[in-house]
Design a protein around this motif. Structure first.
Motif, PDB file in Angstrom:
ATOM      1  N   TYR A   1       1.180  -1.367 -10.847  1.00  0.00           N
ATOM      2  CA  TYR A   1       0.004  -2.223 -10.341  1.00  0.00           C
ATOM      3  C   TYR A   1      -0.047  -3.452 -11.181  1.00  0.00           C
ATOM      4  CZ  TYR A   1      -4.752  -3.867 -10.236  1.00  0.00           C
ATOM      5  OH  TYR A   1      -5.769  -4.857 -10.101  1.00  0.00           O
TER       6      TYR A   1
ATOM      7  N   GLU B   1      -6.712   0.134  -7.787  1.00  0.00           N
ATOM      8  CA  GLU B   1      -6.484   0.535  -6.197  1.00  0.00           C
ATOM      9  C   GLU B   1      -6.779   1.670  -5.876  1.00  0.00           C
ATOM     10  OE1 GLU B   1      -5.734  -1.842  -4.180  1.00  0.00           O
ATOM     11  OE2 GLU B   1      -5.975  -3.411  -5.821  1.00  0.00           O
TER      12      GLU B   1
ATOM     13  N   VAL C   1       0.912   4.182  -2.761  1.00  0.00           N
ATOM     14  CA  VAL C   1       0.586   5.539  -2.404  1.00  0.00           C
ATOM     15  C   VAL C   1       1.676   6.454  -3.016  1.00  0.00           C
ATOM     16  CG1 VAL C   1       0.667   7.205  -0.376  1.00  0.00           C
ATOM     17  CG2 VAL C   1      -0.870   5.290  -0.312  1.00  0.00           C
TER      18      VAL C   1
ATOM     19  N   LEU D   1      -7.627  11.990 -12.213  1.00  0.00           N
ATOM     20  CA  LEU D   1      -6.031  12.119 -12.159  1.00  0.00           C
ATOM     21  C   LEU D   1      -5.675  11.640 -13.594  1.00  0.00           C
ATOM     22  CD1 LEU D   1      -3.326  13.032 -10.892  1.00  0.00           C
ATOM     23  CD2 LEU D   1      -3.013  10.627  -9.862  1.00  0.00           C
ATOM     24  N   CYS D   2      -6.032  10.538 -13.908  1.00  0.00           N
ATOM     25  CA  CYS D   2      -5.667   9.690 -14.937  1.00  0.00           C
ATOM     26  C   CYS D   2      -5.683  10.513 -16.225  1.00  0.00           C
ATOM     27  CB  CYS D   2      -6.331   8.494 -15.177  1.00  0.00           C
ATOM     28  SG  CYS D   2      -8.089   8.508 -15.457  1.00  0.00           S
TER      29      CYS D   2
ATOM     30  N   GLY E   1      -0.955  -3.695  -4.777  1.00  0.00           N
ATOM     31  CA  GLY E   1      -2.444  -4.190  -5.218  1.00  0.00           C
ATOM     32  C   GLY E   1      -2.536  -5.388  -4.923  1.00  0.00           C
TER      33      GLY E   1
ATOM     34  N   ASP F   1       0.896  -1.167   0.028  1.00  0.00           N
ATOM     35  CA  ASP F   1      -0.042   0.070  -0.175  1.00  0.00           C
ATOM     36  C   ASP F   1       0.728   1.201   0.096  1.00  0.00           C
ATOM     37  OD1 ASP F   1      -2.422  -1.613   0.138  1.00  0.00           O
ATOM     38  OD2 ASP F   1      -2.867  -1.072   2.052  1.00  0.00           O
TER      39      ASP F   1
ATOM     40  N   ASP G   1       3.011  11.187 -16.257  1.00  0.00           N
ATOM     41  CA  ASP G   1       1.832  11.294 -17.192  1.00  0.00           C
ATOM     42  C   ASP G   1       0.789  10.341 -17.352  1.00  0.00           C
ATOM     43  OD1 ASP G   1       2.966  14.077 -17.443  1.00  0.00           O
ATOM     44  OD2 ASP G   1       4.307  13.444 -19.044  1.00  0.00           O
ATOM     45  N   TYR G   2      -0.236  10.801 -17.249  1.00  0.00           N
ATOM     46  CA  TYR G   2      -1.473   9.590 -17.431  1.00  0.00           C
ATOM     47  C   TYR G   2      -1.350   8.409 -16.520  1.00  0.00           C
ATOM     48  CZ  TYR G   2      -1.679  12.850 -21.246  1.00  0.00           C
ATOM     49  OH  TYR G   2      -1.736  13.846 -22.047  1.00  0.00           O
ATOM     50  N   CYS G   3      -0.749   8.782 -15.136  1.00  0.00           N
ATOM     51  CA  CYS G   3      -0.616   7.650 -14.438  1.00  0.00           C
ATOM     52  C   CYS G   3      -0.230   6.404 -14.893  1.00  0.00           C
ATOM     53  CB  CYS G   3      -1.811   7.269 -13.696  1.00  0.00           C
ATOM     54  SG  CYS G   3      -2.565   8.625 -12.747  1.00  0.00           S
TER      55      CYS G   3
ATOM     56  N   TYR H   1       2.275   4.406 -12.415  1.00  0.00           N
ATOM     57  CA  TYR H   1       1.414   3.920 -11.323  1.00  0.00           C
ATOM     58  C   TYR H   1       0.558   2.635 -11.980  1.00  0.00           C
ATOM     59  CZ  TYR H   1      -2.688   3.702  -8.104  1.00  0.00           C
ATOM     60  OH  TYR H   1      -3.675   3.180  -7.511  1.00  0.00           O
ATOM     61  N   THR H   2       0.184   2.705 -13.181  1.00  0.00           N
ATOM     62  CA  THR H   2      -0.691   1.634 -13.765  1.00  0.00           C
ATOM     63  C   THR H   2       0.350   0.607 -14.023  1.00  0.00           C
ATOM     64  OG1 THR H   2      -2.186   3.187 -14.515  1.00  0.00           O
ATOM     65  CG2 THR H   2      -2.395   0.962 -15.455  1.00  0.00           C
TER      66      THR H   2
ATOM     67  N   GLY I   1       2.733  15.629 -10.895  1.00  0.00           N
ATOM     68  CA  GLY I   1       3.104  15.901 -12.223  1.00  0.00           C
ATOM     69  C   GLY I   1       4.125  14.818 -12.672  1.00  0.00           C
TER      70      GLY I   1
ATOM     71  N   ALA J   1       2.461  10.693  -9.424  1.00  0.00           N
ATOM     72  CA  ALA J   1       1.431  11.079 -10.323  1.00  0.00           C
ATOM     73  C   ALA J   1       0.849  12.510  -9.995  1.00  0.00           C
ATOM     74  CB  ALA J   1       0.538  10.025 -10.622  1.00  0.00           C
ATOM     75  N   MET J   2       0.296  12.860  -8.773  1.00  0.00           N
ATOM     76  CA  MET J   2      -0.235  14.070  -8.524  1.00  0.00           C
ATOM     77  C   MET J   2       0.663  14.990  -8.569  1.00  0.00           C
ATOM     78  SD  MET J   2      -2.906  12.843  -5.659  1.00  0.00           S
ATOM     79  CE  MET J   2      -3.507  11.136  -5.703  1.00  0.00           C
TER      80      MET J   2
ATOM     81  N   ALA K   1       1.178   7.067  -6.361  1.00  0.00           N
ATOM     82  CA  ALA K   1       0.077   8.115  -6.754  1.00  0.00           C
ATOM     83  C   ALA K   1       0.377   9.563  -6.528  1.00  0.00           C
ATOM     84  CB  ALA K   1      -1.403   7.608  -5.793  1.00  0.00           C
ATOM     85  N   ILE K   2       0.981   9.642  -5.433  1.00  0.00           N
ATOM     86  CA  ILE K   2       1.460  11.008  -5.031  1.00  0.00           C
ATOM     87  C   ILE K   2       2.606  11.534  -6.248  1.00  0.00           C
ATOM     88  CG2 ILE K   2       3.266  12.124  -3.439  1.00  0.00           C
ATOM     89  CD1 ILE K   2       0.472  12.082  -2.260  1.00  0.00           C
TER      90      ILE K   2
ATOM     91  N   GLY L   1       2.535  16.536 -17.147  1.00  0.00           N
ATOM     92  CA  GLY L   1       3.393  17.412 -16.205  1.00  0.00           C
ATOM     93  C   GLY L   1       2.736  18.338 -15.105  1.00  0.00           C
ATOM     94  N   GLU L   2       1.380  18.035 -15.257  1.00  0.00           N
ATOM     95  CA  GLU L   2       0.510  18.776 -14.416  1.00  0.00           C
ATOM     96  C   GLU L   2       0.207  18.183 -13.111  1.00  0.00           C
ATOM     97  OE1 GLU L   2      -0.811  22.038 -14.718  1.00  0.00           O
ATOM     98  OE2 GLU L   2       1.018  22.008 -16.059  1.00  0.00           O
ATOM     99  N   GLY L   3      -0.465  16.944 -13.155  1.00  0.00           N
ATOM    100  CA  GLY L   3      -0.710  16.374 -11.899  1.00  0.00           C
ATOM    101  C   GLY L   3      -1.790  17.141 -11.358  1.00  0.00           C
ATOM    102  N   ILE L   4      -1.802  17.436 -10.131  1.00  0.00           N
ATOM    103  CA  ILE L   4      -3.105  18.176  -9.425  1.00  0.00           C
ATOM    104  C   ILE L   4      -2.779  19.674  -9.253  1.00  0.00           C
ATOM    105  CG2 ILE L   4      -4.273  16.215  -8.505  1.00  0.00           C
ATOM    106  CD1 ILE L   4      -2.990  17.216  -5.595  1.00  0.00           C
TER     107      ILE L   4
ATOM    108  N   LEU M   1      -5.809   3.734  -2.679  1.00  0.00           N
ATOM    109  CA  LEU M   1      -4.596   4.344  -2.367  1.00  0.00           C
ATOM    110  C   LEU M   1      -4.592   5.818  -3.105  1.00  0.00           C
ATOM    111  CD1 LEU M   1      -2.455   1.121  -2.959  1.00  0.00           C
ATOM    112  CD2 LEU M   1      -3.323   1.927  -0.870  1.00  0.00           C
TER     113      LEU M   1
END
Lengths: 272, 272
Positions: free
Chosen positions: A262, B209, A241, B168-169, A268, A237, A253-255, A258-259, A250, A247-248, A244-245, B174-177, B212
């Motif tokens: 996984y 997931e 996280v 987010l996806c 997962g 987990d 790109d497009y996670c 992350y994917t 930036g 990705a957030m 995910a962070i 390069g942006e994220g949140i 997460l």
């Protein structure tokens, strides 16, 4: 995130037992699993008073018998770390140096040797007075370390700084981790290429559901610039996280990372 | 963290089924569980084209038969929300108003009525052009909402702002949140007493997931000033991460609230 896999450490009871019993399979299995989970370094810490260097040699050679992942040599005794470099097939990380005693004076010349130019180092922000309580004092130690590193021509990107993650449950009132974040902000502002690191799970000592506290801390620390960590790469987990962070922020790109992680089972549910 | 419990929503299939079948037990059970888990408001959204107000009345009355927790009246039709206020035994939240159409012009006078002085409102940062892609445009809508609220004498502390959490996806490269964090920073800087809110789980649409990703987002959002959220109060790990983040930000001395919430079973393994 540069992961320094923390599971081969004699301060962990099951690992201490494996070292005492010369359990080769345990060492090899832990090395293999941490490497497969994407560790950048595998930390090797015998945590022994007597025979530390011999145990280190035995552990390092076992790790290298199953993976090419570089080793993080870890001991409170800098001489043990420097001697253990001879056991390593490839450059790794010297963990842990600090402002304490003559650690820097011994380690930096070795790192400055052109033969060792691919070795990296982890420096902790403590000195002979112990673990400083104030951000100002930790920053002072950091500045001194960086000054010395510069004298020896060690590039910033070879340096990981552990600002010293301490347990949250005893933080001063109203403080939380603000002191640590202040130190991280200073590091990032003055030396953006230095890696901000730390032992994530220290934050959660003596709290229930430690994994959630570790995840929360990782989120704030990565947001503050942490890009290296001494952690359990098998804590799924937490890994999720961290992806995910990133990705957030930036960085993914497009996670896609992350994917992919996984799908590779880094986090997962276990896939068949 | 002001939790607006999201589970009584007709857009959730099991809840839609309960509404269609007039399943009173489902509504009551979900209301009770969300209240016991510490929700500040229980969101009630029928999500129906026909008979929405009647369904709303049925749901609100069932919720109030099992808990004193205030209701968050939720509908895309502001007239339904305003009419449904009559069903409420005590002041709640008008969810969701926005810069769209005449929503503000209808809702603000009602909120300004001294009889309704304890009602709060959730405003979304969208308008007739849809969901703005830029921070600048969302900030412009926010500024307009706050200007109108001031005209009507609505205090900042009665206002929750949903800056619109999106998946987010599909974030730009390069942006994220970062855009969302920019909007939050503006809100916090200009109106520190306004509650920054949002639907946490929107961030994780189409990702594996999801929990997460939700946890990671909550950490960054709370760090940026979020103090209100439309969320599932029964998602235990998310609750634990939220408590942990609050402790790290210095809002929970010695982790006492974290530890108490754990003991109360808000998060962590089920205790016997």
């Amino acid at each position: 995130m540069i992961i320094i896999g923390e599971k081969l450490n004699g301060s962990i009871p099951s690992c201490a037992k494996a070292i005492a019993n010369k359990d080769e399979d345990y060492i090899k299995k832990m090395a293999r699993r941490q490497a497969q989970a994407g560790s950048a370094f595998i930390d090797v810490c015998a945590s022994l008073k007597d025979g530390e260097l011999e145990a280190m040699e035995w552990m390092v050679k076992l790790v290298q018998s199953v993976t090419d992942c570089p080793i993080s040599l870890d001991s409170p005794d800098v001489n043990v770390i420097l001697d253990a470099m001879a056991f390593c097939d490839r450059p790794g990380l010297l963990n842990s140096v600090s402002g304490e005693g003559d650690k820097l004076d011994l380690a930096l010349p070795v790192l400055a040797n052109p033969e060792n130019e691919d070795w990296e180092v982890m420096a902790l922000l403590c000195d002979d007075t112990g673990i400083p309580k104030s951000a100002a004092k930790r920053i002072e130690i950091f500045d001194k370390i960086m000054e010395k590193a510069k004298e020896f021509g060690i590039e910033d990107k070879r340096i990981h700084i552990d600002p010293l993650v301490e347990m949250l449950c005893t933080a001063d009132e109203g403080e939380g981790i603000s002191m640590l974040l202040e130190v991280m902000a200073h590091i990032k502002a003055t030396h953006p290429n230095v890696h901000i690191s730390g032992a994530i799970s220290n934050i959660s000592f003596h709290l229930p559901e430690r994994k959630l506290v570790n995840q929360a801390f990782a989120a704030l620390a990565i947001n503050a610039g942490m890009d290296s960590a001494v952690m359990d790469p098998l804590e799924k987990d937490l890994r999720g996280v961290v992806y995910a962070i990133e990705a957030m922020l930036g960085l993914d790109d497009y996670c896609m990372e992350y994917t992919q992680a996984y799908r590779a089972g880094i986090f997962g549910k276990i896939k068949k």
